[in-house]
Design a protein around this motif. Sequence first.
Motif, PDB file in Angstrom:
ATOM      1  N   TRP A  75     -11.516  75.448   1.983  1.00 35.71           N
ATOM      2  CA  TRP A  75     -12.274  75.034   3.095  1.00 35.71           C
ATOM      3  C   TRP A  75     -11.181  74.602   3.894  1.00 35.71           C
ATOM      4  O   TRP A  75     -11.313  74.927   5.769  1.00 35.71           O
ATOM      5  CB  TRP A  75     -13.393  73.877   2.557  1.00 35.71           C
ATOM      6  CG  TRP A  75     -13.846  73.497   4.076  1.00 35.71           C
ATOM      7  CD1 TRP A  75     -14.812  74.057   4.753  1.00 35.71           C
ATOM      8  CD2 TRP A  75     -13.915  72.192   4.466  1.00 35.71           C
ATOM      9  NE1 TRP A  75     -15.341  73.357   5.808  1.00 35.71           N
ATOM     10  CE2 TRP A  75     -14.760  72.173   5.877  1.00 35.71           C
ATOM     11  CE3 TRP A  75     -13.070  71.181   4.317  1.00 35.71           C
ATOM     12  CZ2 TRP A  75     -14.737  71.138   6.650  1.00 35.71           C
ATOM     13  CZ3 TRP A  75     -12.972  69.949   5.209  1.00 35.71           C
ATOM     14  CH2 TRP A  75     -13.778  69.901   6.425  1.00 35.71           C
ATOM     15  N   SER A  95     -24.544  73.224   9.345  1.00 38.81           N
ATOM     16  CA  SER A  95     -22.812  73.190   9.126  1.00 38.81           C
ATOM     17  C   SER A  95     -22.545  74.725   9.515  1.00 38.81           C
ATOM     18  O   SER A  95     -23.201  75.152  10.151  1.00 38.81           O
ATOM     19  CB  SER A  95     -22.859  73.377   7.634  1.00 38.81           C
ATOM     20  OG  SER A  95     -23.056  74.713   7.095  1.00 38.81           O
ATOM     21  N   THR A  96     -21.291  74.973   9.450  1.00 35.29           N
ATOM     22  CA  THR A  96     -20.803  76.249  10.108  1.00 35.29           C
ATOM     23  C   THR A  96     -21.450  77.366   9.485  1.00 35.29           C
ATOM     24  O   THR A  96     -21.078  78.564   9.712  1.00 35.29           O
ATOM     25  CB  THR A  96     -19.298  76.259  10.104  1.00 35.29           C
ATOM     26  OG1 THR A  96     -18.854  76.058   8.539  1.00 35.29           O
ATOM     27  CG2 THR A  96     -18.598  75.170  10.929  1.00 35.29           C
ATOM     28  N   LYS A 138     -20.805  67.692   2.358  1.00 29.50           N
ATOM     29  CA  LYS A 138     -21.835  67.208   3.202  1.00 29.50           C
ATOM     30  C   LYS A 138     -21.851  68.023   4.458  1.00 29.50           C
ATOM     31  O   LYS A 138     -22.651  68.928   4.802  1.00 29.50           O
ATOM     32  CB  LYS A 138     -21.657  65.652   3.518  1.00 29.50           C
ATOM     33  CG  LYS A 138     -22.136  64.835   2.410  1.00 29.50           C
ATOM     34  CD  LYS A 138     -22.265  63.432   2.948  1.00 29.50           C
ATOM     35  CE  LYS A 138     -22.695  62.387   1.938  1.00 29.50           C
ATOM     36  NZ  LYS A 138     -23.053  62.747   0.529  1.00 29.50           N
ATOM     37  N   MET A 139     -20.664  67.865   5.213  1.00 31.21           N
ATOM     38  CA  MET A 139     -20.623  68.571   6.567  1.00 31.21           C
ATOM     39  C   MET A 139     -19.770  69.920   6.368  1.00 31.21           C
ATOM     40  O   MET A 139     -19.563  70.715   7.432  1.00 31.21           O
ATOM     41  CB  MET A 139     -20.392  67.631   7.486  1.00 31.21           C
ATOM     42  CG  MET A 139     -21.383  66.742   8.017  1.00 31.21           C
ATOM     43  SD  MET A 139     -22.884  67.287   8.146  1.00 31.21           S
ATOM     44  CE  MET A 139     -22.769  67.720  10.060  1.00 31.21           C
ATOM     45  N   LEU A 142     -17.779  72.738   3.816  1.00 28.34           N
ATOM     46  CA  LEU A 142     -18.291  73.777   3.027  1.00 28.34           C
ATOM     47  C   LEU A 142     -17.601  73.681   1.223  1.00 28.34           C
ATOM     48  O   LEU A 142     -17.813  74.972   0.881  1.00 28.34           O
ATOM     49  CB  LEU A 142     -18.111  75.294   3.548  1.00 28.34           C
ATOM     50  CG  LEU A 142     -19.039  75.504   4.358  1.00 28.34           C
ATOM     51  CD1 LEU A 142     -19.012  74.790   5.762  1.00 28.34           C
ATOM     52  CD2 LEU A 142     -18.463  77.070   5.081  1.00 28.34           C
ATOM     53  N   THR A 185     -29.230  68.799   8.837  1.00 25.37           N
ATOM     54  CA  THR A 185     -27.956  68.658   9.046  1.00 25.37           C
ATOM     55  C   THR A 185     -27.441  70.350   9.199  1.00 25.37           C
ATOM     56  O   THR A 185     -27.721  71.308   8.385  1.00 25.37           O
ATOM     57  CB  THR A 185     -26.948  68.319   8.125  1.00 25.37           C
ATOM     58  OG1 THR A 185     -27.388  68.427   6.794  1.00 25.37           O
ATOM     59  CG2 THR A 185     -27.217  66.553   8.129  1.00 25.37           C
ATOM     60  N   TRP A 191     -19.716  61.401   6.334  1.00 29.02           N
ATOM     61  CA  TRP A 191     -20.525  62.660   6.793  1.00 29.02           C
ATOM     62  C   TRP A 191     -19.595  63.013   8.011  1.00 29.02           C
ATOM     63  O   TRP A 191     -20.343  63.873   8.777  1.00 29.02           O
ATOM     64  CB  TRP A 191     -22.077  62.018   7.614  1.00 29.02           C
ATOM     65  CG  TRP A 191     -22.915  61.943   6.524  1.00 29.02           C
ATOM     66  CD1 TRP A 191     -23.176  60.554   5.753  1.00 29.02           C
ATOM     67  CD2 TRP A 191     -23.886  62.697   5.929  1.00 29.02           C
ATOM     68  NE1 TRP A 191     -24.288  60.801   5.062  1.00 29.02           N
ATOM     69  CE2 TRP A 191     -24.644  62.160   5.087  1.00 29.02           C
ATOM     70  CE3 TRP A 191     -24.092  64.103   5.891  1.00 29.02           C
ATOM     71  CZ2 TRP A 191     -25.666  62.718   4.148  1.00 29.02           C
ATOM     72  CZ3 TRP A 191     -25.132  64.799   5.599  1.00 29.02           C
ATOM     73  CH2 TRP A 191     -25.980  64.184   4.438  1.00 29.02           C
ATOM     74  N   HIS A 214     -15.825  67.339   8.842  1.00 32.28           N
ATOM     75  CA  HIS A 214     -15.666  68.362  10.042  1.00 32.28           C
ATOM     76  C   HIS A 214     -14.999  67.860  11.308  1.00 32.28           C
ATOM     77  O   HIS A 214     -14.499  68.459  12.145  1.00 32.28           O
ATOM     78  CB  HIS A 214     -16.826  69.107  10.350  1.00 32.28           C
ATOM     79  CG  HIS A 214     -18.226  68.175  10.853  1.00 32.28           C
ATOM     80  ND1 HIS A 214     -18.302  67.050  10.311  1.00 32.28           N
ATOM     81  CD2 HIS A 214     -18.803  68.287  11.984  1.00 32.28           C
ATOM     82  CE1 HIS A 214     -19.298  66.459  10.929  1.00 32.28           C
ATOM     83  NE2 HIS A 214     -19.810  67.102  11.863  1.00 32.28           N
TER      84      HIS A 214
END
Length: 491
Positions: free
Chosen positions: A277, A369-370, A231-232, A234, A367, A203, A206
């Motif tokens: 990413w 994310s960006t 998950k966190m 992209l 959750t 997790w 990032h």
Amino acid sequence: MEEKTLDQSSAPILEAIEEYHRLDRYGFTPPGHRQGRGVDQRTLDALGLDTFRSDLLATAGLDDRLSRGAILSRAEDLMADAVGADKAFFSTCGSSLSVKSAILAVTRGRGEILISRDAHKSVTAGLLFSGLQPRWIPVRYDNELHIAHPPSPESVEMMWQRHPDAAAALVVSPTPYGTCADLEAIAEICHSRGKPLIVDEAWGAHLPFHDALPTWAMDAGADICVVSIHKMGLGFEQGSVYQLQGPLVDPVRLQHCADLLASTSSSVVLYAGIDGWRRQMVAEGHALLDSALSLADRLRGDIGALPGLHVPREELLGVEASHDLDPLHVLIDVSGLGISGYQASDWLRAEQRIDMGLVDHRRVEATLSTADDDETARRLLEALEKLTRAAKDFPTPPPISFPEGSDFEPDMALQPRDAFFGPVDSVPIAEAVGRIAAEQVTPYPPGIPALLPGERINAAILEYLRTGVKAGMNLPDPADPTFQTIRVVAE
Ligand SMILES: Cc1ncc(COP(=O)(O)O)c(C=O)c1O
């Protein structure tokens, strides 16, 4: 993070895909769909040609038959450089594969390993086929919130004192709830004995890209750190990276172990998602995460102001809880509405077309994310506001019987592999107390096995699972999904 030494504006895999198309290459090789030209129109209508267009053979396709372009290894070097690891390896079978590779590499497939008991089922699955003896590091169980916090450095030290011959320690941080271990202290304890620390940071992809986030495992001194890019980050589903630093783990052995488990037809599309990413995060990750963190802050406040909803923070932190928290895990306690997390999640999907991540008896989690922004946050907030009004018509959720923390750590009566592969009986759960489990039983999410093969079944856990299923808990593992029976070691 240290100064980057490579050209982080390049993305070798994406560039090679573009070149493949520019040069109009064609392969009489897998994949047989030939970049979509052979695919049935109905499939294309659903998926679009682009889904197939860049699905290329990695070797003798994207790169030449001897991989002389070093396309993958250049992308991996860029990732290692971006996050400050000595080495990075891409995997297309999720952290599930990466973490097993790490376990095999550090233990060489023999002996004991210290593992926190809140490990994900992909980690415990590694124990089943490796035959390793797990030595469970106790987690900090909150008997009020019914949540497991990561283990403390003291419990890791205690386990080393009891099992000094174990090959390594493995901890999960962040947990699926976003709570984090004191990795720096744990790494120091392991290293004082010359032993490596593996961090399942599925997790935490990032974390290296913003210093307001919890400490990234490599910065804390971990030897191997496994992340899921999907998950966190992209990337596409199943994209994972495992990073390595320091002298305690042989990189060649690590890669060989991953080779044993991996597909020989890794998806170039997944690799490309990781590559792109990484480039994006180096270029603008800090700014993107700044925005995501501010969004999370606002959203936490707005959700917490809705009647009956609570967004825990302080109670997840502190001496007897976690060392740190990733605020992008917006955990929402719905128990003030008199409903369960399962009810809330089902209603949000059915009535608001919103899916939540982690769901348990009293919480749902979003959750961030960006990719999220004011618009997606507004959608969630409005849906939750409607939930607070709809909840009064929900039936009272069936109660769940919770074990005390220590009941969640049953005795290990047999090695997990022996229990799993040996002769088994299927018995009604009423007759299972005292028997040895032969299958994993895992509430999903979060995916932490409540029972593992080899563990002696106690009444408290059975009652928890039985009442949990009645209340809406998802138990995908057992052979009997209704959990009326359970597979146990034959006597
Ligand atoms: C803590 C933890 N480790 C490992 C995994 C497996 O990751 P993946 O889905 O990338 O295989 C998960 C998945 O949810 C997880 O939560």
